[in-house]
Write an enzyme that holds these catalytic residues in place. Structure first.
Site, mmCIF file in Angstrom:
data_model
loop_
_atom_site.group_PDB
_atom_site.id
_atom_site.type_symbol
_atom_site.label_atom_id
_atom_site.label_comp_id
_atom_site.label_asym_id
_atom_site.label_seq_id
_atom_site.Cartn_x
_atom_site.Cartn_y
_atom_site.Cartn_z
ATOM 1 N N HIS A 142 0.070 -1.395 0.100
ATOM 2 C CA HIS A 142 -0.049 0.045 -0.041
ATOM 3 C C HIS A 142 0.891 1.510 -0.461
ATOM 4 C CE1 HIS A 142 -3.075 -3.008 0.964
ATOM 5 N NE2 HIS A 142 -4.077 -1.898 0.661
ATOM 6 N N CYS A 156 -9.528 -3.045 -11.949
ATOM 7 C CA CYS A 156 -9.277 -1.913 -11.184
ATOM 8 C C CYS A 156 -7.743 -1.965 -10.501
ATOM 9 C CB CYS A 156 -10.020 -1.235 -10.732
ATOM 10 S SG CYS A 156 -10.327 -2.179 -9.128
HETATM 11 C C1 PEP Z 1 -6.625 -4.623 -5.553
HETATM 12 O O1 PEP Z 1 -6.992 -4.628 -4.816
HETATM 13 O O2 PEP Z 1 -6.272 -4.813 -7.063
HETATM 14 C C2 PEP Z 1 -7.569 -2.974 -5.321
HETATM 15 C C3 PEP Z 1 -7.689 -2.374 -6.733
HETATM 16 O O3 PEP Z 1 -7.052 -2.889 -4.229
HETATM 17 P P1 PEP Z 1 -5.930 -2.133 -3.261
HETATM 18 O O4 PEP Z 1 -5.107 -1.872 -3.998
HETATM 19 O O5 PEP Z 1 -6.589 -0.798 -2.492
HETATM 20 O O6 PEP Z 1 -5.960 -3.149 -2.512
#
Ligand code: PEP
Ligand code: MG
Length: 764
Positions: free
Chosen positions: A377, A691
């Site tokens: 993250h 996404c």
């Molecule tokens: C994912 O898990 O691909 C996503 C888009 O959410 P995050 O990266 O915020 O967990």
């Protein structure tokens, strides 16, 4: 080691230094007197070795210091031949001195000659000296030199002697650091260093290093009044414990978060009698309270530098954090208000997404981290901030110093610290080319993302900060395919209230104009921690734990507040929202029921209402990937979060730098899963977007469109390169070739995909 040299050692004629911590104390007080009188005396090192040898009743005491070429040069000795001074030089991998330096740990031997690393230097005349005690001279996690004592007899140096020498080494480190002459030659690192890690965000940048948590040396080394220092230490310890307890029991919204685990660990350490004992012991030798904490912290940092075991590293990090807090406590500094100069490269051992967000207005040029993988993250926040970032750079924080020039190459996952002129000019040439390419790509802004045979692909951006919305126009995206609402929470000291949330969402909607924004409801937990998060039980596997929709459903009050804010912000417009980390259809239904009741509430009380509502599920768990048919008629759309989906699919932690790149979306099982999901979504008439970060990588994007995905959401800077690819392919040919790869025997789908791309004349 034999036990020949234990107390009452055989054949030893040397008397023993005073016991009970007295060794260090005596040494320190003599050293202090010496330093007070002869601070800038060119012969001070000679006096120091003489003093140590006499106090420790050693036949030899020598100091080796790092020189500009990184080797360790004998600078002063009592007991070895004086001619060796300035001549005897050890490389990092040479001899026992080199071993102490490379491991950054003390070394005690009763018989140095029998050690495999012993390297004989005839010019020193060290033949008669059997026993050896060497300790590193550490500063800021870096080894500046080594101090050694030796005795003729085969004796074992005890813990106390090793401790005493370590304390002396700390004083020596500061003596070297404050020296304005040749002593400090190796102090400031001057050599260029290249470190390889993993790209977390693309782009090239150069700037000066800004250390996130610089190791500030203690302002005062010696205690004027040891009792007073002990009281200061105890008061600071008490205040530290109280502040941790207060954080743990802080009233307010009782939420979730790994921070509780961290705080629990801090509490454990803060109350650990052995840690306290080490600190007190250090103060009792005559150090100031700050110097005592620093003395213990140096050891932990040095151990951290060498620790390979992940668990041990974590604990050492925690201890170091705690010691930094204690130092701040002693300095009366709350740690707040850290600012990086504009254009700096933020360098940290590790940093959480929330801490990184504190720098969102700092105009950083780049981010370089020792820990953290491309899927972490912290990496996502770096992408949201739009700056080049590299993670997994082992040894970074000890090699980079505040103010050093640094090049960060977010394409190759490399950093260059203190680059040479040639490196800098070749880098500048690359920047010029990349700017030119960017300029060419930006011409695509108003062109459609349409294949040569007329298939339209909708490209959206991922966002989470309000200034991300500025990119919409800049890159010509269709809208926001993923708005990570938790960033607002992670960046707030207190839980954002209803008004605050709805104003923020409204500002996002307004900035998007008539382009759709898909809000993802709060996805906290795992490594995404908001500062105000409180009580939580320790979780062994936070990524698999109580996070995202799971905790939202367990906290309907808090969750409904967010839903209410979203409804209010979308007055007269379409509200598109989706839920993260849905594992079962029932969870989706439960979340939707809460949304429906919020809508009913708004209707009943005549509140602002969106004119249309579209509710989606993020497909991030394999279980939901196999339930798509069940969502027919219940959800309005789907969005595949490949970052999480792949971590669960392959059972591979997305934050683990060692696993980064090990498992591939471009592999047969993952591609089959992606294809199957797209087919099920079509059968259920559910529009489906991808996404996750994969959507923005050229080869992956090609594979996804070949598998039938028509909507991709990615970081803004990826839109133009992906659009360029889309505009260069014939979909019918691409789909056929990719299917052939999937059905064929190719062992590496990635390589086969590269051949497909090359066959289509694409430059990837
Ligand atoms: C994912 O898990 O691909 C996503 C888009 O959410 P995050 O990266 O915020 O967990
Ligand atoms: Mg996710």
């Amino acid at each position: 080691m034999t036990d020949r040299g234990r107390p009452g050692e055989k054949g030893s004629s040397s008397p023993r230094p005073p016991a009970g911590g007295g060794g260090a104390k005596l040494l320190l007080s003599r050293l202090r007197a010496l330093m007070a009188n002869q601070a800038q005396d060119p012969k001070r090192l000679e006096r120091v070795v003489e003093l140590i040898a006499n106090t420790m009743v050693a036949d030899v005491c020598s100091i080796y210091l790092r020189s500009e070429d990184e080797s360790l040069l004998l600078m002063a000795t009592q007991g070895l031949r004086p001619e060796a001074v300035g001549r005897t030089r050890m490389k990092e991998n040479e001899g026992l001195v080199g071993l102490v330096s490379s491991t950054a740990r003390p070394l005690r031997l009763t018989d140095a000659f029998s050690h495999p690393r012993f390297s004989y230097r005839p010019e020193t005349g060290e033949d008669p000296f059997h026993s050896f005690l060497g300790v590193p001279i550490l500063r800021g996690g870096r080894v500046l030199g080594v101090v050694v004592v030796q005795n003729r007899t085969e004796r074992a140096y005890d813990d106390e002697e090793a401790e005493a020498l370590q304390t002396v080494a700390m004083v020596l480190a500061e003596l070297v650091a404050s020296a304005a002459d040749t002593l400090s030659a190796g102090l400031r690192q001057t050599r260029p260093v290249e470190l390889r890690g993993r790209a977390m965000n693309e782009g090239l940048a150069s700037g000066v290093v800004h250390l996130y948590d610089p190791v500030v040396p203690p302002a005062r080394l010696f205690a004027a009044d040891p009792e007073l220092e002990e009281r200061r230490l105890n008061d600071a310890l008490e205040a530290l414990r109280n502040s941790i307890d207060a954080m743990l029991t802080r009233a307010g919204p009782v939420l979730f978060g790994e921070s509780r685990d961290v705080l629990e660990t801090y509490r454990l350490f803060a109350h650990d009698p052995s840690w306290e004992a080490r600190l007190v012991e250090a103060v009792r030798t005559g150090l100031s309270a700050e110097a005592a904490v620093d003395r213990v912290r140096r050891e932990h940092r040095a151990r951290l530098e060498n620790a390979r075991d992940g668990f041990l590293r974590e604990r050492l990090h925690d201890l170091e954090d705690l010691e930094n807090r204690l130092l701040r406590q002693l300095n009366g500094d709350d740690g707040g208000g850290r600012v990086a100069p504009p254009g700096a490269i933020l360098v940290a051992s590790r940093i959480g997404p929330a801490e990184l967000l504190e720098y969102r207005d700092a105009q950083l040029a780049g981010i370089a981290l020792e820990e953290a993988g491309a899927g972490s993250h912290a990496a996502i926040v770096a992408r949201a901030m739009g700056v080049p970032a590299v993670g997994g750079l082992t040894g970074l924080v000890t090699r980079a110093e505040d103010g050093d020039l640094m090049i960060i190459d977010g394409e190759g996952g490399v950093v260059h610290i203190r680059p040479e002129a040639e490196m800098m000019s070749s880098f500048q040439a690359r920047v010029a080319i990349s700017e030119q390419t960017q300029a060419e790509l930006s011409r695509l802004r108003d062109e459609p993302a349409r294949t040569t045979d007329g298939v339209e692909i909708d490209l959206y951006i991922n966002a989470g900060l309000s200034f991300d919305l500025d990119h919409l126009d800049a890159v010509g995206a269709k809208g926001v395919g993923l708005f990570r609402t938790e960033f607002q929470f992670m960046a707030s000291e207190t839980m954002p209230g209803l008004d605050e949330q709805s104003q923020f969402y409204k500002s996002v909607i307004d900035r998007a104009g008539d382009r759709p924004v898909t809000f993802r409801t709060i996805d906290l937990g795992g490594d995404k921690i908001a500062p105000f998060m409180g009580r939580r039980e320790r979780e062994e596997n936070p990524a698999l734990g109580w996070r995202a929709l799971r905790m939202a459903l367990d906290h309907p009050f808090f969750f409904r507040r967010q839903l209410r804010a979203l409804i209010r912000a979308s007055r007269g417009k379409t509200l598109r929202l989706m839920f993260p980390m849905v594992a079962t259809v029932e969870e989706f239904e439960a979340a939707r029921r809460l949304l429906d009741s919020e809508m009913e509430w708004a209707v009943k009380f005549g509140r602002d209402l969106p004119n249309r509502l579209q509710v989606g599920a993020m497909v991030e768990t394999p279980s939901l990937a196999f339930s798509i048919d069940q969502l027919k008629g219940k959800a309005d759309f789907l969005s595949v979060g490949t970052n999480d989906l792949m971590q669960f699919f392959f059972a591979a932690d997305r934050d683990n730098a060692r696993l980064a790149g090990r498992y591939d979306l471009l592999s047969r099982p993952a591609m089959r899963l992606m294809q199957r999901m797209r087919q099920r979504a079509d059968e259920a008439s559910l529009p489906i977007t991808v996404c996750g970060e994969a959507a923005g990588r050229p080869l992956e994007a090609l594979a996804l469109i070949a598998l039938g995905y028509r909507k991709l959401s990615m970081q803004a800077s990826r839109i133009a390169p992906v659009k360029l690819l889309v505009r260069s392919v014939d979909m019918a040919v691409l789909a056929r070739d990719v299917q052939a790869v999937l059905d064929g025997p190719a062992p590496s789908i990635r390589n086969a995909m590269l051949s497909v791309a090359a066959g289509l004349g694409l430059k990837i």
